[in-house]
Design an enzyme around this catalytic site. Structure first.
Site, PDB file in Angstrom:
ATOM      1  N   GLN A   1       0.827  -1.217   0.000  1.00  0.00           N
ATOM      2  CA  GLN A   1       0.000   0.000   0.000  1.00  0.00           C
ATOM      3  C   GLN A   1       0.864   1.272   0.000  1.00  0.00           C
ATOM      4  O   GLN A   1       0.445   2.311   0.513  1.00  0.00           O
ATOM      5  CB  GLN A   1      -0.937   0.000   1.210  1.00  0.00           C
ATOM      6  CG  GLN A   1      -2.091  -0.982   1.077  1.00  0.00           C
ATOM      7  CD  GLN A   1      -3.027  -0.603  -0.075  1.00  0.00           C
ATOM      8  OE1 GLN A   1      -3.182   0.566  -0.429  1.00  0.00           O
ATOM      9  NE2 GLN A   1      -3.658  -1.602  -0.674  1.00  0.00           N
ATOM     10  N   SER A   2       2.028   1.198  -0.599  1.00  0.00           N
ATOM     11  CA  SER A   2       2.931   2.348  -0.611  1.00  0.00           C
ATOM     12  C   SER A   2       2.314   3.556  -1.327  1.00  0.00           C
ATOM     13  O   SER A   2       1.969   3.489  -2.508  1.00  0.00           O
ATOM     14  CB  SER A   2       4.232   1.951  -1.321  1.00  0.00           C
ATOM     15  OG  SER A   2       4.998   3.098  -1.619  1.00  0.00           O
ATOM     16  N   ASN A   3       2.189   4.659  -0.582  1.00  0.00           N
ATOM     17  CA  ASN A   3       1.739   5.917  -1.206  1.00  0.00           C
ATOM     18  C   ASN A   3       2.804   6.407  -2.185  1.00  0.00           C
ATOM     19  O   ASN A   3       2.492   6.982  -3.224  1.00  0.00           O
ATOM     20  CB  ASN A   3       1.529   6.998  -0.138  1.00  0.00           C
ATOM     21  CG  ASN A   3       0.519   6.598   0.922  1.00  0.00           C
ATOM     22  OD1 ASN A   3      -0.596   6.209   0.591  1.00  0.00           O
ATOM     23  ND2 ASN A   3       0.910   6.674   2.183  1.00  0.00           N
TER      24      ASN A   3
END
Ligand SMILES: *Cc1c(COP(=O)(O)O)cnc(C)c1O
Length: 314
Positions: free
Chosen positions: A75-77
């Site tokens: 879920q890396s922004n």
């Protein structure tokens, strides 16, 4: 010292981002709390990585890269924003993500699917293996490629937050304290170096949301960025403070973090995320309750984004 504007930079965001007071939170905490709205940086759903990418992708373009690799958790922004930015600049993003976090097509993975991004998962937490995988894929595709480290946190990416500190100075208010989340280190290191250069008298506090050795990472990134800038400064441990707000682990919501998310939502109508900004704001609340801020102090909280991850909570 070199002028920050002399570095190659692509325009990706809308700057300056606003600074405004949080009246209800200020009343509740007994000090003057302001927010720097880097959740409104203007690309994707906003967030701090846009400032770093303006420097990193200018370098990629200058080097003639056709492909841009980066990495992070599922879920890396940062990975999502790198894909959005690379697309806009006509380069092909390829994300090599760790399986850590929510891997269902939700949150940032949903946004990547909407953009048609090439997302690949590797079953390792070892970054050396991940960067080797980038080299392997790059060689197979036979195009020139550019590798951006996790979080965009190298010296060049760090310049994005030195520039942010300069932007805060130009916005004209004086702050006694500046509080931000620290996940891979570039944001905090950039702000701490930038405060030394442009915000005399502002103390910078990093809220650690991961378990990396930030007491070493922060000054190292500060020194490397200062060297790029040819700034004559001596970096010491007194240039910043660190606080552990990680709880049970990176990307695992904490009680204090969730309480801070709710407090900001209920009182100010602003949404923080459980991975970074909620835990960081929880740290600010704890400092206020411990008496770290005086009644007349001006405390600036960096809202570094994270909206994408808010929709991927299990
Ligand atoms: C990446 C990120 C951070 C942490 O910034 P670093 O430069 O990696 O320390 C903080 N907030 C959000 C929303 C992020 O995505």
């Amino acid at each position: 010292m070199r002028d920050l504007n002399a570095f190659p930079r692509v325009s990706l965001g809308v700057f300056p981002t606003p600074v405004h007071k949080l009246e209800n939170i200020s009343r509740a905490l007994g000090t003057n709390v302001y927010v720097k709205r880097d959740d409104l940086t203007g690309l994707g759903l906003g967030g701090n990585k846009v400032r770093k990418l303006e420097f990193l992708l200018a370098d990629a373009k200058q080097k003639g890269a056709g492909i841009v690799f980066t990495t992070g958790g599922a879920q890396s922004n940062h990975a999502m924003l790198t894909a959005a930015a690379a697309n806009r600049l006509g380069m092909t993003p390829i994300l090599i993500l760790k399986k850590r976090g929510v891997t269902a097509v939700r949150g940032n993975l949903l946004l990547e699917s909407i953009m048609g991004t090439d997302v690949r998962f590797v079953d390792t937490d070892d970054y050396a293996q991940i960067y080797a995988e980038m080299d392997r894929v790059g060689a197979v595709l036979g195009k020139s490629y550019y590798k951006i480290p996790c979080g965009g946190s190298n010296a060049l990416g760090t310049l994005g937050y030195v520039a942010c500190a300069q932007e805060i100075a130009l916005q004209g208010m004086r702050f006694d304290h500046l509080v931000c989340a620290e996940g891979s280190g570039g944001t905090m290191a950039g702000l701490a170096l930038g405060a030394k250069l442009f915000l005399p008298g502002t103390k910078v506090h990093g809220m650690m949301v991961d378990t990396e050795p930030f007491e070493r990472i922060t000054p190292r990134l500060m020194r490397e960025a200062a060297a790029m800038l040819e700034a004559e400064v001596t970096i010491t441990d007194d240039d910043f403070t660190l606080r552990d707000v990680c709880g049970d682990g990176y990307a695992i919501p904490s009680e204090a973090g969730n309480a801070a998310v709710r407090m900001m939502a209920e009182r100010e109508g602003l949404f923080l995320d459980p991975v970074y900004t909620g835990k960081a704001f929880g740290g600010l609340v704890a400092m206020a309750r411990e008496g770290a801020f005086k009644k007349d102090d001006n405390v600036l909280f960096l809202h570094s984004g994270g909206a994408g991850g808010l929709f991927a909570i299990e």
